[in-house]
Write a protein that holds these residues in place. Structure first.
Motif, PDB file in Angstrom:
ATOM      1  N   PRO A   3       0.841  -1.209   0.000  1.00  0.00           N
ATOM      2  CA  PRO A   3       0.000   0.000   0.000  1.00  0.00           C
ATOM      3  C   PRO A   3       0.872   1.254   0.000  1.00  0.00           C
ATOM      4  CG  PRO A   3      -0.805  -1.607   1.585  1.00  0.00           C
ATOM      5  CD  PRO A   3       0.517  -2.109   1.114  1.00  0.00           C
ATOM      6  N   ARG A   4       0.625   2.098  -0.967  1.00  0.00           N
ATOM      7  CA  ARG A   4       1.440   3.309  -1.076  1.00  0.00           C
ATOM      8  C   ARG A   4       0.700   4.501  -0.490  1.00  0.00           C
ATOM      9  NH1 ARG A   4       2.851   3.806  -7.240  1.00  0.00           N
ATOM     10  NH2 ARG A   4       0.720   3.025  -7.413  1.00  0.00           N
ATOM     11  N   PRO A   5       1.406   5.392   0.163  1.00  0.00           N
ATOM     12  CA  PRO A   5       0.742   6.547   0.784  1.00  0.00           C
ATOM     13  C   PRO A   5       0.427   7.627  -0.252  1.00  0.00           C
ATOM     14  CG  PRO A   5       3.100   6.654   1.149  1.00  0.00           C
ATOM     15  CD  PRO A   5       2.845   5.338   0.458  1.00  0.00           C
ATOM     16  N   VAL A   6      -0.341   8.598   0.190  1.00  0.00           N
ATOM     17  CA  VAL A   6      -0.633   9.792  -0.600  1.00  0.00           C
ATOM     18  C   VAL A   6       0.328  10.881  -0.170  1.00  0.00           C
ATOM     19  CG1 VAL A   6      -2.333  11.598  -1.064  1.00  0.00           C
ATOM     20  CG2 VAL A   6      -3.056   9.200  -0.918  1.00  0.00           C
ATOM     21  N   LEU A   7       0.920  11.568  -1.134  1.00  0.00           N
ATOM     22  CA  LEU A   7       1.806  12.687  -0.830  1.00  0.00           C
ATOM     23  C   LEU A   7       0.979  13.964  -0.825  1.00  0.00           C
ATOM     24  CD1 LEU A   7       4.603  13.959  -0.418  1.00  0.00           C
ATOM     25  CD2 LEU A   7       4.810  14.086  -2.909  1.00  0.00           C
ATOM     26  N   LEU A   8       0.966  14.632   0.305  1.00  0.00           N
ATOM     27  CA  LEU A   8       0.242  15.889   0.440  1.00  0.00           C
ATOM     28  C   LEU A   8       1.261  17.021   0.505  1.00  0.00           C
ATOM     29  CD1 LEU A   8      -2.306  17.589   0.942  1.00  0.00           C
ATOM     30  CD2 LEU A   8      -2.078  17.069   3.387  1.00  0.00           C
ATOM     31  N   VAL A   9       1.244  17.888  -0.507  1.00  0.00           N
ATOM     32  CA  VAL A   9       2.145  19.035  -0.548  1.00  0.00           C
ATOM     33  C   VAL A   9       1.377  20.230  -0.003  1.00  0.00           C
ATOM     34  CG1 VAL A   9       3.589  20.507  -1.987  1.00  0.00           C
ATOM     35  CG2 VAL A   9       3.326  18.067  -2.548  1.00  0.00           C
ATOM     36  N   SER A  10       1.789  20.698   1.187  1.00  0.00           N
ATOM     37  CA  SER A  10       1.042  21.752   1.859  1.00  0.00           C
ATOM     38  C   SER A  10       1.976  22.554   2.737  1.00  0.00           C
ATOM     39  CB  SER A  10      -0.092  21.145   2.707  1.00  0.00           C
ATOM     40  OG  SER A  10      -0.728  22.143   3.478  1.00  0.00           O
ATOM     41  N   ALA A  11       1.781  23.857   2.716  1.00  0.00           N
ATOM     42  CA  ALA A  11       2.559  24.719   3.605  1.00  0.00           C
ATOM     43  C   ALA A  11       2.076  24.621   5.044  1.00  0.00           C
ATOM     44  CB  ALA A  11       2.476  26.173   3.120  1.00  0.00           C
ATOM     45  N   ALA A  12       0.875  24.044   5.246  1.00  0.00           N
ATOM     46  CA  ALA A  12       0.337  23.939   6.613  1.00  0.00           C
ATOM     47  C   ALA A  12       1.003  22.828   7.403  1.00  0.00           C
ATOM     48  CB  ALA A  12      -1.176  23.702   6.551  1.00  0.00           C
ATOM     49  N   GLY A  13       1.692  21.907   6.743  1.00  0.00           N
ATOM     50  CA  GLY A  13       2.385  20.836   7.447  1.00  0.00           C
ATOM     51  C   GLY A  13       1.422  19.881   8.123  1.00  0.00           C
ATOM     52  N   ASP A  14       1.783  19.447   9.341  1.00  0.00           N
ATOM     53  CA  ASP A  14       0.959  18.468  10.052  1.00  0.00           C
ATOM     54  C   ASP A  14      -0.387  19.039  10.498  1.00  0.00           C
ATOM     55  OD1 ASP A  14       2.943  16.620   9.719  1.00  0.00           O
ATOM     56  OD2 ASP A  14       3.878  16.998  11.674  1.00  0.00           O
ATOM     57  N   ALA A  15      -0.530  20.363  10.484  1.00  0.00           N
ATOM     58  CA  ALA A  15      -1.787  20.984  10.901  1.00  0.00           C
ATOM     59  C   ALA A  15      -2.815  21.029   9.781  1.00  0.00           C
ATOM     60  CB  ALA A  15      -1.515  22.405  11.399  1.00  0.00           C
ATOM     61  N   SER A  16      -2.517  20.458   8.642  1.00  0.00           N
ATOM     62  CA  SER A  16      -3.428  20.509   7.499  1.00  0.00           C
ATOM     63  C   SER A  16      -4.738  19.795   7.807  1.00  0.00           C
ATOM     64  CB  SER A  16      -2.757  19.860   6.276  1.00  0.00           C
ATOM     65  OG  SER A  16      -3.701  19.638   5.261  1.00  0.00           O
ATOM     66  N   GLY A  17      -5.840  20.459   7.509  1.00  0.00           N
ATOM     67  CA  GLY A  17      -7.148  19.824   7.685  1.00  0.00           C
ATOM     68  C   GLY A  17      -7.380  18.729   6.659  1.00  0.00           C
ATOM     69  N   LEU A  18      -6.821  18.892   5.466  1.00  0.00           N
ATOM     70  CA  LEU A  18      -6.983  17.869   4.427  1.00  0.00           C
ATOM     71  C   LEU A  18      -6.296  16.574   4.845  1.00  0.00           C
ATOM     72  CD1 LEU A  18      -7.968  17.005   1.653  1.00  0.00           C
ATOM     73  CD2 LEU A  18      -5.921  18.056   0.658  1.00  0.00           C
ATOM     74  N   ARG A  19      -5.176  16.700   5.525  1.00  0.00           N
ATOM     75  CA  ARG A  19      -4.494  15.496   6.006  1.00  0.00           C
ATOM     76  C   ARG A  19      -5.387  14.701   6.931  1.00  0.00           C
ATOM     77  NH1 ARG A  19       0.835  15.030   9.991  1.00  0.00           N
ATOM     78  NH2 ARG A  19       0.802  12.740  10.076  1.00  0.00           N
ATOM     79  N   ALA A  20      -6.020  15.395   7.859  1.00  0.00           N
ATOM     80  CA  ALA A  20      -6.901  14.709   8.808  1.00  0.00           C
ATOM     81  C   ALA A  20      -8.054  14.025   8.077  1.00  0.00           C
ATOM     82  CB  ALA A  20      -7.426  15.697   9.845  1.00  0.00           C
ATOM     83  N   ALA A  22       0.869   6.763  -4.158  1.00  0.00           N
ATOM     84  CA  ALA A  22      -0.320   6.425  -4.937  1.00  0.00           C
ATOM     85  C   ALA A  22      -0.917   7.663  -5.605  1.00  0.00           C
ATOM     86  CB  ALA A  22      -1.364   5.757  -4.039  1.00  0.00           C
ATOM     87  N   ALA A  23      -0.739   8.828  -5.008  1.00  0.00           N
ATOM     88  CA  ALA A  23      -1.279  10.077  -5.564  1.00  0.00           C
ATOM     89  C   ALA A  23      -0.531  11.242  -4.948  1.00  0.00           C
ATOM     90  CB  ALA A  23      -2.772  10.196  -5.275  1.00  0.00           C
ATOM     91  N   VAL A  24      -0.591  12.381  -5.631  1.00  0.00           N
ATOM     92  CA  VAL A  24       0.010  13.608  -5.132  1.00  0.00           C
ATOM     93  C   VAL A  24      -1.090  14.667  -5.072  1.00  0.00           C
ATOM     94  CG1 VAL A  24       1.745  15.394  -5.489  1.00  0.00           C
ATOM     95  CG2 VAL A  24       2.241  13.021  -6.145  1.00  0.00           C
ATOM     96  N   THR A  25      -1.251  15.290  -3.928  1.00  0.00           N
ATOM     97  CA  THR A  25      -2.284  16.294  -3.736  1.00  0.00           C
ATOM     98  C   THR A  25      -1.623  17.613  -3.327  1.00  0.00           C
ATOM     99  OG1 THR A  25      -3.862  14.599  -3.013  1.00  0.00           O
ATOM    100  CG2 THR A  25      -4.389  16.878  -2.482  1.00  0.00           C
ATOM    101  N   LEU A  26      -2.030  18.683  -3.987  1.00  0.00           N
ATOM    102  CA  LEU A  26      -1.527  20.022  -3.646  1.00  0.00           C
ATOM    103  C   LEU A  26      -2.620  20.779  -2.890  1.00  0.00           C
ATOM    104  CD1 LEU A  26       0.096  21.033  -7.088  1.00  0.00           C
ATOM    105  CD2 LEU A  26       1.067  19.671  -5.225  1.00  0.00           C
ATOM    106  N   GLU A  27      -2.277  21.312  -1.736  1.00  0.00           N
ATOM    107  CA  GLU A  27      -3.251  22.050  -0.925  1.00  0.00           C
ATOM    108  C   GLU A  27      -2.797  23.500  -0.800  1.00  0.00           C
ATOM    109  OE1 GLU A  27      -5.488  21.692   3.412  1.00  0.00           O
ATOM    110  OE2 GLU A  27      -3.351  21.161   3.242  1.00  0.00           O
ATOM    111  N   ASN A  28      -3.556  24.384  -1.435  1.00  0.00           N
ATOM    112  CA  ASN A  28      -3.296  25.828  -1.342  1.00  0.00           C
ATOM    113  C   ASN A  28      -1.803  26.117  -1.593  1.00  0.00           C
ATOM    114  OD1 ASN A  28      -5.985  26.291  -0.742  1.00  0.00           O
ATOM    115  ND2 ASN A  28      -5.655  26.089   1.470  1.00  0.00           N
ATOM    116  N   THR A  29      -1.300  25.581  -2.667  1.00  0.00           N
ATOM    117  CA  THR A  29       0.138  25.703  -2.942  1.00  0.00           C
ATOM    118  C   THR A  29       0.335  26.371  -4.295  1.00  0.00           C
ATOM    119  OG1 THR A  29       0.529  23.667  -1.700  1.00  0.00           O
ATOM    120  CG2 THR A  29       2.317  24.445  -3.128  1.00  0.00           C
ATOM    121  N   PRO A  30       0.779  27.620  -4.331  1.00  0.00           N
ATOM    122  CA  PRO A  30       1.033  28.264  -5.634  1.00  0.00           C
ATOM    123  C   PRO A  30       2.282  27.688  -6.293  1.00  0.00           C
ATOM    124  CG  PRO A  30       1.710  29.694  -3.839  1.00  0.00           C
ATOM    125  CD  PRO A  30       1.031  28.512  -3.208  1.00  0.00           C
TER     126      PRO A  30
END
Length: 342
Positions: free
Chosen positions: A285-302, A330-338
């Protein structure tokens, strides 16, 4: 206009024909006139009479392959050939030079000036011959006489050059070529390198490779995974296709990057074909990569973790950018990242 003979040497036949005529003349005046007319017209025909019009200028385009597959001295040979062409240009003739690799580049636009040398960055990992022929055709004004000189090893990448050559022929533009190839007698080359694209965690599997080299030549080989040496050794090449077989065991997860290199002495004319790479993915099982400036506090991560997904967070300036690294997700997600943040 000027009347000329393209092959005037044939007119010298008039001397032996005149001697034969004098020795054995035809019996009647009518026959003498008929035979003289036939001989005269025959001599004129084989001497190829022609009318030469006013001198017109033309364009010669040198199309030079500078890709990595060319011999090391090919640039010097090309400069020498172009230098030999320039003194033979007529007053109204012009010379253009195009070099090509991954992309074509105009080294010299059509002009009478002396060629200064190659300077364009064309990318040596490709050979876009079709693009170079199209670029040469665009340099030649419609209706102007022109000729191409192609210097290449005959290898090409990308679009098939047949269509571009047909477009030149449709405009009446002739193309000459000179093959510049590396000698193949001493070449050692990898022909195949196979790694299973998917393996299971802790699974043992085979890695297969095929190479050719001069018969009797000792070939050194080295196999590495993710930059770590796995196997090294030597083998004596036989005529035809030779095989190498390795065994490896997959880790618990990740993407495995393999590299195989061979060497068969210092006289190998094409060392570029002595190495190969391959990737194998471990079916875990491969994880999802979340690219976010919020770090561990990201709501999308939760939210993703609440859905049962494994998530790894990376800051925009620390996100992986290689094929090997991104293939582990498995996927790459960008959260509020210019885009400027990367």
């Amino acid at each position: 206009m000027m009347f000329i003979f393209q092959e005037p040497a044939w007119l010298l036949l008039a001397i032996p024909l005149g001697l034969l005529w004098r020795r054995r003349p035809p019996p009647t005046r009518a026959l003498r006139g008929l035979r003289a007319g036939v001989l005269l017209l025959t001599l004129l025909a084989i001497a190829r009479p022609a009318l030469r019009g006013p001198a017109r200028g033309g364009t010669i385009v040198a199309v030079v392959d500078r890709s990595a597959s060319m011999p090391p001295e090919s640039d010097a040979v090309a400069r020498e050939l172009i230098g030999a062409i320039q003194p033979r240009l007529r007053a109204r003739d012009r010379l253009a030079v195009i070099s090509f690799g991954e992309t074509p580049a105009v080294e010299q636009a059509p002009q009478a000036a002396r060629f200064a040398g190659f300077a364009a960055e064309i990318g040596r990992d490709g050979s876009d011959l079709a693009g170079a022929l199209d670029a040469a055709r665009r340099l030649i004004p419609p209706g102007e006489s022109a000729r191409l000189l192609i210097l290449s090893d005959g290898e090409w990448t990308g679009r098939d050059p047949v269509e571009a050559a047909a477009a030149l022929a449709a405009r009446g533009i002739a193309a000459d070529y000179r093959l510049l190839r590396r000698p193949a007698a001493e070449d050692a080359a990898l022909l195949d390198f196979r790694v299973p694209p998917r393996v299971r965690p802790r699974e043992s599997f085979l890695i297969e490779a095929a190479y050719e080299a001069p018969p009797g030549r000792e070939v050194a080989y080295a196999l590495s995974r993710d930059g770590r040496l796995l196997a090294r050794g030597r083998a004596t090449a036989r005529a035809g296709r030779n095989r190498l077989i390795f065994r490896d065991r997959a880790p618990a997860e990740g993407v495995l990057s393999y590299r195989l290199e061979i060497a068969a002495g210092e006289n190998d004319p094409t060392p570029e074909n002595n190495a190969a790479r391959a990737l194998a993915g471990v079916e875990a099982p491969r994880p999802v990569l979340l690219v976010s400036a919020a770090g561990d506090a990201s709501g999308l991560r939760a939210a993703l973790e609440a859905a049962g997904l494994a998530v790894r967070v990376a800051a925009p300036n620390a996100a992986p950018d290689s094929i090997e690294a991104l293939a582990a997700y498995a996927a790459v997600t960008l959260e509020n990242t210019p885009a400027a943040a990367f």
